[in-house]
Design a protein around this motif. Structure first.
Motif: not given
Ligand code: NAD
Ligand code: LMR
Length: 330
Positions: A168-169, A173-175, A177-178, A200
């Motif tokens: 995410a980092k 991307t927000p966590a 969305h993974i 992702v």
């Protein structure tokens, strides 16, 4: 309100338990309609401090919490247990190798496995958090011959969450969305966090990242060494994040995973993906109806194969060590 679920937590006056118990009592693990009986196990020297934790639990006036029992007797702790969270162990401290922990913890997990065999409910689900978690789970499983092997699991959800957080980092991307990250092997620095199937925002993570150096030199070692980095920084092993991983693990096992995603759990290998049968190894899994299933038919490239094999070889070595020490019989 349903019949109360008996949840046994060992190491109940320790750091992880302090991050765990209040969330269990609040319904974060089993949901807002599951009444809970807590059975808390500690060594005799820590029962006094556990009494303080029990007072705090009582002071929460949790609507779902129907009783709290504290004990130093494993047979009492696991009597009728539906869920067992085996946190109690000797934590690794600065400079100590995980292998040093094998013999220190073998006796604990032999005793707890036997007590689960003798006293737990037929639907018992066991999560081992105390390190070395995979091999401790293996020892408990071998000492509970009447309990199906599928009921013994170990925690790699923390590693799974760590892998999501790093991805995410990196991708901004927000966590949430993974999806479809997976941890294979041992909860140790040989574990293999796999993003070759990960998405992702619905796109292949390897294409979004498009940086093999980051994968090899940054992502994998960061996830593998995160526990050590936290010990170095905090002077104690991860606690709140481990408790969160344990809640996530048991919640998903009991209540199911999302249909479009999977999680990581260390479970007894059925030989899937060439992992030696009988080892407690991490796999990507889905859960439904209170059962987990290893995600089938994933393509494993050569890079992943060698990393998975290395971690499984470490598990096989740990298995041999505890067999020689007499904690498992075959
Ligand atoms: P802690 O020392 O704060 O607490 C452990 C507790 O276990 C202590 O209160 C101790 O008295 C108790 N205990 C020891 N032997 C026991 C026994 N036979 N029966 C019942 N209780 C017993 O440690 P912690 O920070 O809570 O960590 C607990 C374990 O979790 C450690 O082994 C740690 O390495 C491990 N851990 C695992 C993960 C993971 O992802 N799998 C992550 C973090 C920590
Ligand atoms: C962690 O992953 O944070 C812990 O398992 C580290 C440890 O060795 O206690």
């Amino acid at each position: 309100m349903t019949v109360p679920v008996t949840v046994t937590v060992t190491g109940a006056s320790g750091q992880i338990a302090y991050g765990l118990l209040f969330r269990i009592a609040g319904g974060a693990m089993l949901g807002a309609d599951a009444s809970i009986k807590l059975r808390l196990l500690e060594i005799p020297a820590a029962v006094g401090s556990l009494e303080g934790v029990a007072m705090e639990l009582e002071d929460g006036a949790y609507p779902l919490l129907s009783s709290i029992d504290i004990t130093d007797d494993p047979r009492v702790a696991f009597e009728g247990a539906n869920i067992a969270m085996l946190v109690g162990a000797r934590p690794r401290t600065k400079g100590m190798e995980r292998s040093d922990l094998l013999s220190a913890n073998g006796a604990i997990f032999t005793e707890h496995g036997s007590a689960i065999n003798a006293a737990a409910a037929d639907d018992i689900k066991v999560l081992v958090v105390g390190n070395p978690a995979n091999t401790n789970a293996l020892i408990a499983m071998h000492n509970a011959p009447d309990v199906p092997r599928t009921r013994f699991t170990a925690l790699t959800r923390l590693d799974h969450n760590r892998a999501i957080a790093q991805l995410a980092k990196k991708t901004g991307t927000p966590a949430s969305h993974i999806h479809r990250v997976g941890i294979w092997g041992n909860h140790s620095n040989t574990q293999y966090p796999d993003i070759f199937h990960a998405l992702v925002d619905g796109k292949p993570a390897v294409d979004v990242v498009d940086d093999e150096n980051w994968l090899v030199d940054d992502f994998i070692p960061t996830v593998q060494e995160r526990g050590t980095a936290i010990i170095k920084a905090r002077g104690a092993s991860s606690a709140a994040s481990a408790a969160n991983g344990a809640i996530n693990h048991m919640r998903d096992w009991v209540r199911g995973t999302r249909t479009d995603d999977w999680v990581s759990m260390a479970v007894c290998s059925d030989g899937s993906y060439g992992v030696q049968e009988g080892l407690i190894s991490s796999f990507p899994v889905t859960c439904a109806g209170g059962e987990y299933t290893i995600v089938p038919d994933l393509e494993i490239n050569d890079f992943s194969r060698s990393r998975i094999d290395a971690s499984v070889a470490e598990l096989a070595h740990e298995y041999e060590s505890v067999r020689e020490l007499g904690y498992v019989s075959d």
